[in-house]
Design a protein around this motif. Structure first.
Motif, short mmCIF file in Angstrom:
data_model
loop_
_atom_site.label_atom_id
_atom_site.label_comp_id
_atom_site.label_asym_id
_atom_site.label_seq_id
_atom_site.Cartn_x
_atom_site.Cartn_y
_atom_site.Cartn_z
N ALA A 110 0.84 -1.20 0.00
CA ALA A 110 0.00 0.00 0.00
C ALA A 110 0.88 1.25 0.00
N LYS A 111 1.94 1.22 0.81
CA LYS A 111 2.79 2.41 0.87
C LYS A 111 3.46 2.67 -0.48
N PHE A 169 3.03 4.05 10.24
CA PHE A 169 3.13 4.96 9.10
C PHE A 169 2.66 6.36 9.46
N GLU A 170 3.29 7.29 8.85
CA GLU A 170 2.96 8.67 9.13
C GLU A 170 1.55 8.95 8.68
N GLY A 171 0.88 9.75 9.43
CA GLY A 171 -0.49 10.09 9.09
C GLY A 171 -0.60 10.70 7.71
N ASN A 172 0.47 11.29 7.26
CA ASN A 172 0.38 12.00 5.99
C ASN A 172 0.97 11.21 4.83
N SER A 173 1.14 9.92 5.02
CA SER A 173 1.76 9.15 3.96
C SER A 173 0.78 8.83 2.84
N GLY A 174 -0.46 9.19 3.04
CA GLY A 174 -1.42 8.99 1.96
C GLY A 174 -2.11 7.64 1.98
#
Ligand code: ADP
Ligand code: MG
Ligand code: ZN
Length: 637
Positions: free
Chosen positions: A273-274, A318-323
């Motif tokens: 996903a990332k 994962f960072e909240g802003n990684s989409g």
């Protein structure tokens, strides 16, 4: 002399270099052949037999050959390594008969030196041995077939034992859809949920908007709702609207036979996903992994706990802003581990409930788009007939109607097919009507009992139809048109419902007598008891007063640490029972009274029902009116 030759044969080691070289391929073939030892034996026997049987004048026995060699009669020997044969040319022989065939021993290092000593010319050649090649090919084929068979068996048993053999491989089990093709337009009837999730589309599409002001984009949303209400559809619609890939996996896919497989699947999923961010991960039935840890009968489940831990870690990782936004769906939020629900994970929860009238209308509109529907069909009428239907039920309903239409060779779906489809979805397949008999009469009276009590009790839903055509388990059915959205139900309405539900049994008893009542009312009685009990323990509608005496029922196996315990004393329990009994008895008396007062009407309508098998609601009310007026006994409505 003989001894010497013997000695020579056994101990001499000097080897002709040519011989050694040519011997090599032979050994290779031999080792290959040994692979299928069993087969090789069979082969050799078969091939060797005809050679042994041959007694050819042009051949020479080995003994004769040695003898001739020692006597110096041999001028030339051609050794054929592959066949273990030698072609011997003798001196003093006419040309034509000069060559003799000799079968020699396989390993025979002394022979070469013996030949050279005797002064004969030695030639070594390797002929292509056809029979050997063929037998090797056959052997290879057999090995191949055996291997293929073995692989097939392994595959099959692997499937049977739940992919036991794919252990550790963690094949990607999630699906990825680059474009779901679903838009918010395709989802109807769950407007609030849609509005809340509209925001997610913006998170995915324009994250800068939020990050610019320092807002953290939420990582997870939890969709909570009963099955078939459109949770999966909604998640797909979000991905579709945002134009991002949709990764989906079901919670049960994580749960495997071996510890650690689920966790590695979670890792895989998030890694993929990332790589594809921005995107949306959808975890269906998250309760399969997200159960409270260390609970449940038989203790915890290591595999599930590891998987859940991995999921929690990934969501933190994962960072909240990684989409990447995770949407999970469940119909059991109560069993979820609290750690899943804390902020930063699935902190937003969106309820997706059964659609109301307007919602059902919307869903029907969505699903009738791609079907040929007759102009006369009123979607409003269908929506009104189907309270409690989920989106999936409605979609299925229209599909069933379309199937019926095709089967009846009609051009477009009419109300007739839709009504049949509703009946089928609600009550099961239509059976064949009973033949005229006492049983049929009794069922007719039972159903008319329901219908007439309902019609003559104020505040009751209207009778939609009475029918003697069996469906599913039921031998006869009385349908009611539910009142417009029953958000709140009055005490009188519940009592009316209990009374009409008892109407069937009341009719049986009043008409056929106490001894003739049947088991047909068992379902009715179940409903009645549950309704009456709720009046007492939940709704505060009895003499016991305004108490809520029952929490939500939670079966033990759900794995809540606190076992359900009655929150009232024995004395209260006894009073609850007596209150329930009072309510039911009172309603039963009322039902019997209605039956008694309308005996004339009931007899007439029952005859009609037995003949027609179905009476529509409108007609039923007209008949009740007509017979009541002509009844010898004055009717009090
Ligand atoms: P859930 O995931 O909640 O169990 P689904 O999203 O899988 O339910 O719904 C199954 C099908 O039912 C959908 O594919 C769709 O055809 C239909 N459906 C369910 N809810 C709706 C809705 N609100 N609007 C339109 N169609 C719906
Ligand atoms: Mg689903
Ligand atoms: Zn009944």
């Amino acid at each position: 002399m003989k001894r010497q030759s013997q000695k020579n044969l056994c101990t001499s080691t000097p080897q002709n270099p040519t011989l050694t070289k040519s011997a090599k391929p032979k050994n290779k073939l031999g080792s290959l052949g040994r692979l299928a030892a069993g087969w090789m034996i069979l082969q050799t026997v078969l091939l060797a037999t005809p050679v042994l049987a041959q007694k050819d004048p042009s051949s020479l026995s080995y003994g004769e050959f040695l003898q001739k060699l020692e006597q110096g009669e041999v001028s030339k020997v051609e050794l054929d390594e592959t066949n273990n044969r030698a072609t011997v040319t003798l001196k003093q022989q006419p040309e034509a008969k000069a060559s003799k065939n000799v079968l020699i021993f396989e390993r025979n290092p002394g022979l070469a030196s013996k030949i050279t000593k005797s002064g004969a010319e030695l030639q070594v050649k390797t002929s292509i041995d056809r029979s050997a090649t063929a037998s090797i090919l056959i052997n290879l084929l057999v090995i191949f077939m055996l291997l293929a068979g073995l692989i097939m068996i392994i595959r099959r048993s692997a499937n049977a034992s739940g992919q036991a053999f794919s252990f550790g491989k963690s094949r990607a089990r999630f699906q990825m859809e680059a474009k779901t093709g679903v838009k918010f337009d395709d989802v109807a009837g769950i407007e609030e949920a849609k509005e809340e999730l509209q925001e997610v589309v913006t998170f995915l599409k324009e994250p800068e908007k939020f990050t610019a002001v320092g807002a953290k984009i939420p990582r997870g949303m939890l969709l909570i709702g009963p099955p078939g209400t459109g949770k999966t559809l909604l998640a797909k619609a979000i991905a579709g609207e945002a134009g991002v890939p949709f990764f989906s996996i079901s919670g049960s896919e994580f749960v495997e036979m071996f510890v650690g497989v689920g966790a590695s699947r979670v890792r895989d999923l998030f890694r993929k996903a990332k790589e594809n961010a921005p995107c949306l991960i959808f975890i269906d039935e998250i309760d399969a992994v997200g159960r409270q840890r260390g609970a449940g009968i038989g203790g915890g489940n290591d595999e599930r706990e590891q998987t859940l831990n991995q999921l929690l870690t990934e969501m933190d990782g994962f960072e909240g802003n990684s989409g990447v936004i995770v949407i999970a769906a469940t119909n059991r939020p109560d069993v979820l581990d609290v750690a899943l629900l804390r902020p930063g994970r699935f902190d937003r929860q969106v309820m997706v409930d059964y659609p109301d009238y307007r919602g059902r209308l919307g869903i029907l509109e969505v699903h009738s788009r791609d079907k040929k529907i007759d102009l006369e069909v009123s979607l409003e009428a269908i929506a009104r007939r189907t309270p409690g239907f989920s989106g999936a039920d409605l979609a299925n309903l229209l599909n069933e109607a379309a199937i019926l239409t095709a089967r009846r060779r009609k051009e477009a779906v009419t109300m007739l097919e839709i009504n049949d489809a509703v009946d089928r979805v609600v009550a099961g397949m239509e059976g064949t009507p009973l033949i005229d008999s006492k049983a049929k009469r009794l069922i007719a009276y039972h159903e008319i009992g329901h219908a007439i009590v309902a019609t003559l009790t104020p505040g009751h839903d209207l009778v939609e139809k009475v029918t003697l055509i069996p469906r599913g388990q039921a031998k006869g059915l009385t349908w009611f048109t539910p009142d417009e959205e029953q958000g709140l139900v009055a005490r009188n309405q519940i009592l009316a419902k209990i009374t009409s539900t008892l109407g069937g049994r009341a009719a049986e008893e009043m008409i056929f007598g106490d001894g003739e009542v049947t088991t047909g009312a068992s379902n009715d009685l179940e409903q009645v008891t549950s309704m009456a009990r709720q009046m007492v323990t939940k709704f505060g509608m009895s003499d016991l007063g305004l108490l809520s005496l029952e929490g939500q029922e939670q079966p033990v196996f759900l794995g809540n640490d606190s076992m359900q315990r009655a929150e009232y004393s024995e004395a209260i329990a006894a009073r609850i029972d007596s209150q329930v009994r009072t309510i039911v008895l009172q309603c039963y008396e009322n039902a019997k009274k209605i039956i008694q007062d309308n005996r004339y009407t009931i007899d007439r309508i029952t005859d009609i029902l037995i003949e027609q098998e179905t009476i529509e609601g409108e007609e039923f009310r007209k008949l009740v009116k007509k017979f009541s007026e002509s009844s010898p006994k004055k009717l009090v409505v």
